[in-house]
Every structure is written in C-alpha cells, then in structure tokens.
Scaffold this active site. Structure first.
Site: not given
Ligand code: F6P
Length: 379
Positions: A32, A135, A156, A158, A297
């Site tokens: 990502g 990964g 990342t 994350d 909401r």
């Molecule tokens: O690993 C980064 C991330 O944005 C995560 O926070 C999220 O769960 C995932 O990628 C979303 O993945 P994709 O862009 O493949 O939908």
C-alpha cells in the site's frame, strides 16, 4: 520495458568512502502506498550522489515486486527525483504481491523468486533498495537469503513494522485522521450526536490511538484492546450524565469485541464473511442505537489517510532515512532495514524484522496516559 536516460553523477573528491567504482542500484516501492515514498527515494538518490565517488545508475522497477519479476523497469536520472519531496504517491507505482505467493509459480509457471534474481543479475545491480511494509520486508529478507544485496526502508501509515520506532507515512496519516476527527467534532457538538470515526489499521491501532488522542476522542477502540460493548455504552452514558451531549469514538477498522477475540482466526474470518454490516464502525453504530437512545453517525475517511502531501515531519524523517540507506550502500553494508530508535536513525538486520509486527501494548505509557485523560478503551 521503459528506458530513460541516466547521466551518471560524478561528484568531487570529498567522499568519505574509498570505493570509486560506479554503483548500479535498483529501487522499488511495494505494498500500500503512503505519503512520503517519493521523499524517501529522493533522499536515497541525493545521498548516493553525494556519497558514491564513482557515480550511480538507478533502475526503478514499476509497481513493486511485479516490476522486478517481469523486468519492467526504467533507468532514472537525478531529474526524476527533483521536485518530488512534497508529492504523495510513488513515482514508481506500487502493488501488493503477497509474500505467501512468492514461492508459488505464476499462471504461466514462472518461478517468481528466480525471475527476480535473474532481473537483478541481468542489470548487474550492486544493491536493491526496497521501500515497503511488513509483507514487503519479508520478501526483501527472502531475496537477501537468496544472495542479493538489499537495503530496505520502513514504509507504512500503520507504523506496525518491528525494529523501528516509527515508519514514514505514519505521521501524515495521523495528521489527516486527526483532521477528520476535528471536523466531526463541530458537527457532533451541534447535533448532540454520537459519531464513530473509523480509521485505518486492520491489525494494529497506532493511527487510531494517536489521532484519537490528538482529536480529543472520548472512546478509542483498537485491535490490541478488545472491547465490551456494555463498557462502550457506559462510557457514552457517563458523558451524558456529565451534561456532554455528544461523543466521538475513534475506531480502528480492525477493532474487535472481547467475545470475538476469543474465537480462532478461522472462526472469526468465517464470522466476518457473514457480518451484515460493511465494517466494524457500522456494526457498533447499530449496536449502540439498539441499546440506547443515542443517534449515531459513522464516518470512514478510508484511503484519504494515505493520500496527499507528506507532512513536514515525514519529509524530514524520510530524507534522513533515505540518506542513511545511501550511507549503507556506499559502505557496502547490506541486509539491513534503515530504522528509527527514538529520533535517531539507525539500522536493524532484515532477518530480525521479517515476519514480526509491532503492536500497541495495552500496558504502554501512552495507553495509560490516554486512560488518565478519561478516554475509554471499552475494556
Ligand atoms: O497497510 C496500509 C493500509 O492502508 C492499512 O491501514 C489498510 O488496512 C490497508 O492498507 C488497506 O489496503 P488496500 O489499500 O489494499 O485496500
């Protein structure tokens, strides 16, 4: 295959390293995307130009490991890395190539690992620079074990990479997630509503925790601290009793109830397949509305958290991380991920990084301090 033109950059004699031969470097961005990928690559290339006496040739692989597997690359020049410090996305493109699939031949029977090694050797690369998350670091380590010279960088939003205190992209995502909570605050207060802001993070809650604190959320739900819906509701009722008409929940997309956290991985996956709500945020909203009189909401900022320009903090650490990668290459010190310990730039052996995640510890200071601010984690 797209080929560009590279004018090898040969700097003066002020180098700190003895090797005066030209270096051929491959580079790819994998998994990502996030905001500071370009700033990091720029840091690597600028650093190489300064530190490698014999000049450098840079080969950029397109769309992550796919480019390395199928030989899709372009030769880049210094110009390609100009003007990209502030741009989001990645000039090389990216894709998800699951580590689990790397040893599985493609639909035409191609051995992907052998294909990657063969591209590396065909181009006579001295080193492959890999910008990636969990990964991607595993595949980087696999290539290291296969004998390639690898330097990797921790990417990342994350912030879940083991071996580094911070990843680039994280702070930019926290800024955007906080902005989303800030915007929700005013409308939540005007309408006396409960708002759920669902943030990215399937396995870890770093973005949600930081944005939740920064945005003044009343309840923070993250995967590492399973919640009890009754405790979530008590926290909402408590606020109401204190005369606070609205509440904000910052919820990670991987937040999980105590009950579900006791299921096996397989059972939970099965349960999610049959969930009637698209995400945990919507499920929580339905539960809260069914059990109380609150009007709820849901807002899901989604991929906006990975988009746009990197924040200044990320630009600084990306530049520093990139230069450190160049220093490693100039010193031919391979097999490492550039990392951060506190605010220092350092390295962690790739073999130690691969396959581990960095979780929020429920006992950490930051969680305790959040609780002392009155924030409920629903536990
Ligand atoms: O690993 C980064 C991330 O944005 C995560 O926070 C999220 O769960 C995932 O990628 C979303 O993945 P994709 O862009 O493949 O939908």
């Amino acid at each position: 295959m797209i080929q560009g033109f590279l004018k090898p950059y040969c700097n003066n004699k002020k180098k700190g390293y003895g090797d005066t031969s030209m270096k051929r470097i491959g580079m790819l961005t994998s998994g990502g995307d996030c905001q500071s990928l370009n700033a990091t690559m720029r840091g690597v290339v600028k650093g190489l130009q300064e530190l490698v006496a014999g000049g450098v040739e840079i080969y950029g692989f397109e769309n992550g490991y796919k480019g390395l597997i199928y030989g899709n690359y372009r030769k880049l020049s210094g110009k390609d890395f100009s003007g990209i410090l502030t741009t989001g996305g990645t000039i090389l493109g990216t894709s998800r190539q699951p580590f689990k699939q790397m040893r599985v031949p493609d639909e035409n029977g191609l051995d992907k690992v052998e294909a990657m090694k063969s591209t590396y050797r065909y181009l006579k690369l001295d080193c492959l620079v890999i910008l990636g998350g969990n990964g991607s670091q595993k595949t980087a380590n696999l290539l290291r074990e296969e004998g390639l010279n690898i330097v990797s960088l921790p990417k990342t939003i994350d912030n879940d990479l083991w071996g580094t205190d911070m990843t680039f992209g994280f702070q930019s995502a926290v800024d955007l997630a906080t902005e989303a909570i800030d915007c929700i605050h005013t409308t939540a207060a005007s309408h006396n509503r409960v708002f759920i802001v669902e943030l990215m993070g399937h396995k870890v809650g770093w973005v949600t925790l930081h944005a939740g604190i920064a945005g003044g959320a009343d309840i923070i739900l993250i995967p590492e601290i399973p919640y009890d819906i009754r405790h979530v509701i008590s926290a909402l009722e408590r606020r109401k009793e204190q005369g606070k008409g609205f509440s904000i929940l910052a919820v990670a997309e991987g937040a999980i109830s105590k009950e579900d956290s006791e299921l096996s991985k397989k059972e939970y996956k099965e349960k999610l397949k049959n969930r009637v709500y698209p995400t945990v945020g919507y499920e929580l909203a339905a539960q809260i509305e069914a059990m109380t009189d609150f009007e709820v909401r849901v807002t899901v900022p989604g991929h906006t958290q990975r988009g746009g320009q990197p924040c200044p903090f990320d630009r600084v650490i990306s530049s520093r991380l990139g230069v450190k990668a160049a220093e490693l290459i100039a010193a031919e010190d391979y097999g490492k991920m550039v990392s951060m310990k506190g605010y220092e730039i350092t390295t962690t052996p790739l073999g130690e990084v691969a396959g581990k995640l960095k979780y929020v510890s429920p006992d950490s200071d930051i969680v305790k301090q959040a609780k002392h601010l009155g924030i409920s984690f629903g536990d």
